[in-house]
Design a protein around this motif. Structure first.
Motif, PDB file in Angstrom:
ATOM      1  N   UNK A  36       8.977   3.979 -13.135  1.00  0.00           N
ATOM      2  CA  UNK A  36       7.113   4.149 -12.474  1.00  0.00           C
ATOM      3  C   UNK A  36       5.828   3.360 -12.383  1.00  0.00           C
ATOM      4  N   UNK A  37       5.648   3.549 -13.992  1.00  0.00           N
ATOM      5  CA  UNK A  37       4.335   3.617 -15.179  1.00  0.00           C
ATOM      6  C   UNK A  37       4.722   1.970 -14.628  1.00  0.00           C
ATOM      7  N   UNK A  38       5.481   0.263 -14.561  1.00  0.00           N
ATOM      8  CA  UNK A  38       5.250  -0.820 -14.623  1.00  0.00           C
ATOM      9  C   UNK A  38       4.771  -0.819 -13.161  1.00  0.00           C
ATOM     10  N   UNK A  39       5.546  -0.511 -12.395  1.00  0.00           N
ATOM     11  CA  UNK A  39       5.805  -1.141 -10.698  1.00  0.00           C
ATOM     12  C   UNK A  39       5.349  -0.255  -9.603  1.00  0.00           C
ATOM     13  N   UNK A  40       5.750   1.270 -10.196  1.00  0.00           N
ATOM     14  CA  UNK A  40       5.389   1.790  -9.154  1.00  0.00           C
ATOM     15  C   UNK A  40       6.376   2.041  -7.519  1.00  0.00           C
ATOM     16  N   UNK A  41       7.516   1.450  -8.504  1.00  0.00           N
ATOM     17  CA  UNK A  41       8.398   1.884  -7.377  1.00  0.00           C
ATOM     18  C   UNK A  41       9.382   3.089  -7.704  1.00  0.00           C
ATOM     19  N   UNK A 274       7.135   1.815  -3.190  1.00  0.00           N
ATOM     20  CA  UNK A 274       7.720   3.359  -3.755  1.00  0.00           C
ATOM     21  C   UNK A 274       8.718   3.312  -3.519  1.00  0.00           C
ATOM     22  N   UNK A 275       9.142   3.209  -2.005  1.00  0.00           N
ATOM     23  CA  UNK A 275      10.581   3.604  -1.724  1.00  0.00           C
ATOM     24  C   UNK A 275      11.101   2.471  -1.433  1.00  0.00           C
ATOM     25  N   UNK A 276      10.710   1.328  -1.145  1.00  0.00           N
ATOM     26  CA  UNK A 276      11.169  -0.205  -0.566  1.00  0.00           C
ATOM     27  C   UNK A 276      12.027  -0.588  -2.090  1.00  0.00           C
TER      28      UNK A 276
END
Length: 321
Positions: A36-41, A274-276
């Motif tokens: 999450x921190x590095x990609x937002x995914x 974030x969700x794809x």
């Protein structure tokens, strides 16, 4: 003068969302915080082993055709942007054509520009329509990128997902697509590639996606900002007049940095990463369809779509939706 306008959009994601914690549970050496921190995914969708790009493309296409208020037989051009085709040949586009039951002899072909594939395909379809040779095009981005990932490489396998997005582009008296631009620089090939080859029945070389993340970030932010400015200038509008920016959904940091470089607030940026996750050629039409269906993008608004992929190849389209 003949113009090309977006008549309808559609998208499809296979299965249930696979969260970052689901990947950890599968044995990936990572964490939700790290990703999450590095990609937002936070999550992505992964197709089952027997699901192909043409199947995902079919589901997205049916939704786009329905939204356009036409029938499959009205489509006389199909362009599928994909780096993960069903097979070497025939093209995924002809497989999709058969699935849709289209037998009118219209053109169908694949286009490979990796994550920039949809930008390339849209620019290509628009030129067919403006020439008068075709009246209604189905433009699709469809990927099963999970097939080319090294699941032991946590730096890449957590980034990508599978899915498809589609638009129906039709001839119109009123301007729809206002400008497009596509570019490439092959000297950057080693930075993002799948170097393996099929040779006499076996794969030679590395069959998995390899990426220099830092190099990709620096190049992507620069050229995405440049090409957005380019299509705005060609289209005769200022960036302030653009209602929405839909960049390739690779990494939230790239999206944010591109917006900052352009002076576009995140409130005007469509972000679905974030969700794809990164769905390569499918990411732009997936994001477009989501924003159309949830009511953010309205008819008459100006939208810039832009993507960048291995090669490097990059491109953008300015359209009035």
């Amino acid at each position: 003068m003949i113009h090309a306008r977006v008549a309808g959009t559609g998208s499809f994601l296979p299965g249930k969302p696979v969260t970052n914690n689901d990947l950890v549970a599968r044995g990936i050496d990572t964490s939700d915080e790290w990703i999450t921190e590095r990609t937002g995914i936070h999550a992505r969708h992964l197709a089952e082993p027997d699901v192909t790009s043409s199947q995902l493309a079919y589901e997205a296409s049916i939704r786009a055709i329905e939204a356009a208020g036409c029938l499959p037989g009205d489509i006389d051009l199909i362009i599928v942007a994909t780096s993960t085709p069903d097979c070497i040949f025939p093209s995924t586009a002809t497989l999709l054509q058969a699935k849709l039951g289209i037998t009118n002899g219209g053109a169908a072909f694949d286009l490979q520009a990796v994550c920039a594939g949809f930008a390339y395909a849209l620019a290509t379809a628009e030129k067919f329509i403006r020439s008068g040779s075709h009246k209604r095009a189905l433009v699709v981005g469809a990927e099963v990128f999970s097939r080319i990932l090294d699941w032991n490489d946590r730096g890449t396998c957590v980034l990508f997902g599978d899915g498809a997005g589609a638009i129906v582009l039709e001839a119109s008296d009123a301007p729809g697509i206002l400008a497009s631009a596509i570019h490439a620089d092959g000297s950057y090939n080693p930075i993002l590639c799948v170097p393996g080859q099929i040779n006499r029945g076996s794969v030679t070389g590395d069959p998995f996606l390899r990426m220099d993340g830092q190099a990709v970030f620096k190049f992507a932010v620069k050229v995405l900002a440049d090409v957005a400015r380019e299509v705005a200038e060609i289209g005769g509008v200022s960036l302030d007049e653009v209602d929405w920016l839909i960049p390739h959904q690779a990494n939230i940091r790239i999206i944010q940095a591109t917006g900052k470089r352009l002076g576009v607030s995140m409130g005007k940026v469509i972000a679905t990463v974030s969700h794809h996750g990164n769905t390569s050629a499918a990411s732009i039409p997936l994001a477009l369809d989501e924003a159309v269906r949830d009511g953010r993008i309205q008819r008459g608004q100006k939208v810039i779509l832009e993507g960048i992929g291995g090669g490097f190849a990059w491109g953008a389209t300015l359209l009035r939706f």
